[in-house]
Design a protein around this motif. Structure first.
Motif, short mmCIF file in Angstrom:
data_model
loop_
_atom_site.label_atom_id
_atom_site.label_comp_id
_atom_site.label_asym_id
_atom_site.label_seq_id
_atom_site.Cartn_x
_atom_site.Cartn_y
_atom_site.Cartn_z
N LEU A 48 39.01 -54.89 -23.76
CA LEU A 48 38.32 -54.15 -24.82
C LEU A 48 39.17 -54.02 -26.07
CD1 LEU A 48 35.45 -53.08 -24.57
CD2 LEU A 48 36.50 -53.45 -22.36
N SER A 73 31.01 -62.38 -25.06
CA SER A 73 31.63 -61.44 -24.12
C SER A 73 30.61 -61.01 -23.06
CB SER A 73 32.13 -60.20 -24.88
OG SER A 73 32.62 -59.22 -23.98
N SER A 75 30.71 -58.23 -21.33
CA SER A 75 30.78 -56.78 -21.12
C SER A 75 29.51 -56.10 -21.59
CB SER A 75 31.98 -56.21 -21.86
OG SER A 75 31.85 -56.42 -23.25
N GLU A 77 29.57 -53.33 -23.27
CA GLU A 77 29.86 -52.85 -24.63
C GLU A 77 29.43 -53.88 -25.68
OE1 GLU A 77 33.04 -51.18 -21.85
OE2 GLU A 77 31.96 -53.05 -22.15
N THR A 202 33.07 -47.03 -19.56
CA THR A 202 32.28 -48.05 -20.26
C THR A 202 31.51 -47.45 -21.42
OG1 THR A 202 32.05 -49.31 -18.20
CG2 THR A 202 30.50 -49.80 -19.97
N ASN A 205 33.92 -46.68 -24.30
CA ASN A 205 34.26 -47.90 -25.03
C ASN A 205 33.10 -48.37 -25.90
OD1 ASN A 205 36.82 -47.99 -23.83
ND2 ASN A 205 36.07 -49.15 -22.08
N THR A 206 31.88 -48.22 -25.38
CA THR A 206 30.70 -48.59 -26.17
C THR A 206 30.60 -47.74 -27.43
OG1 THR A 206 29.53 -49.22 -24.14
CG2 THR A 206 28.20 -48.82 -26.09
N LEU A 209 33.10 -49.05 -30.05
CA LEU A 209 32.70 -50.29 -30.72
C LEU A 209 31.54 -50.05 -31.68
CD1 LEU A 209 32.98 -52.96 -27.87
CD2 LEU A 209 34.61 -52.44 -29.69
#
Length: 277
Positions: A48, A73, A75, A77, A202, A205-206, A209
């Motif tokens: 990340l 990616s 992920s 996110e 998660t 982190n989202t 971003l």
């Protein structure tokens, strides 16, 4: 036969073995869900810190470059940010709403089947306790049969030997049911907490971003989107100042005085009779 005796015969007749078989079946399903969820979270792994750095760099280049980087990616996110980049040409508000909807969808995918682990972890000890109760009922049933008198010394000796064996067997079965319930509940609770912690990380982190994207869109309102051109900057109306209002009033008064002087000069001269009077 009353209700208590009828239920007692049913418990003694079926025993506690079916409870343990039920617990084993539930534990197999629990292990399958744990493995499936572990593989799912493993498939979404990504660095990340590198992803955030690449997002900043690609946004400085173009929206299309950032979109390609997010689509590369795996992920969750990146999937949320991609939803915002898809409507970035409509403005920061549209991108924020799109990412909010994508976050809700990703949360549902992350939390799938975890309710089973939580429910099993909370109720497996009670199911094992139910098997324990059945085993205790069977033990007291054996003690009750021991109290019945039998004819002959040999028969009495055989009954006294068999009764303690039945009691010990029932108590052992009850303890096994409790142990099986705990063995099923502990892994389910542990992995459920572990997966919930990963979901929280998660989503955090989202959020980080999405803030990067929104800060870029709000700081540069004239951002460029391929095929859409350059968005015109918004027209900002400047407030009037008190000095300009005073200047306008002074100009209006000067105009009025000039007009009055001009009218006085253009008027005809007064006659002598008028001057004497």
């Amino acid at each position: 036969m009353n209700l208590v005796e009828w239920l007692q015969r049913i418990m003694v007749g079926f025993g506690a073995a079916w409870v343990m078989w039920l617990m084993i079946g539930l534990s197999v399903i629990s292990v399958a869900i744990i493995l499936e969820r572990a593989w799912f979270f493993w498939s979404l792994r990504d660095d990340l810190s590198v992803l955030a750095r690449d997002l900043r760099t690609s946004l400085d280049d173009s929206i299309e470059a950032a979109r390609k980087r997010m689509e590369a990616s795996p992920s969750a996110e990146a999937a949320v940010v991609s939803a915002g980049l898809a409507v970035a040409h409509k403005g920061p508000e549209a991108a924020e709403e799109a990412m909010g909807g994508a976050t809700a969808l990703q949360r549902m995918k992350l939390e799938r089947r975890l309710a089973y682990l939580g429910t099993l972890g909370n109720n497996a000890p009670f199911i094992g306790l139910f098997g324990t109760v059945i085993g205790v009922v069977m033990a007291f049933e054996a003690l009750g049969k021991d109290a019945v008198t039998t004819a002959g010394a040999q028969a009495t000796q055989v009954a006294q030997t068999a009764a303690p064996q039945a009691v010990m067997s029932s108590i052992a079965e009850a303890l096994v049911a409790t142990a099986v319930g705990l063995a099923v509940a502990i892994p389910a609770v542990a992995f459920n907490n572990f997966f919930q912690r990963m979901i929280k990380a998660t989503l955090a982190n989202t959020e980080a971003l999405t803030r990067i994207l929104l800060s870029h869109l709000k700081s540069d309102l004239a951002f460029e989107v391929p095929g859409e051109g350059v968005a015109p900057p918004p027209v900002v109306e400047k407030p009037r100042k008190a000095g300009k209002i005073a200047e306008a009033r002074a100009t209006a008064s000067t105009t009025v005085s000039t007009t009055a002087k001009k009218n006085a000069n253009d008027a005809p001269p007064a006659s002598a009779s008028e001057e004497e009077s």
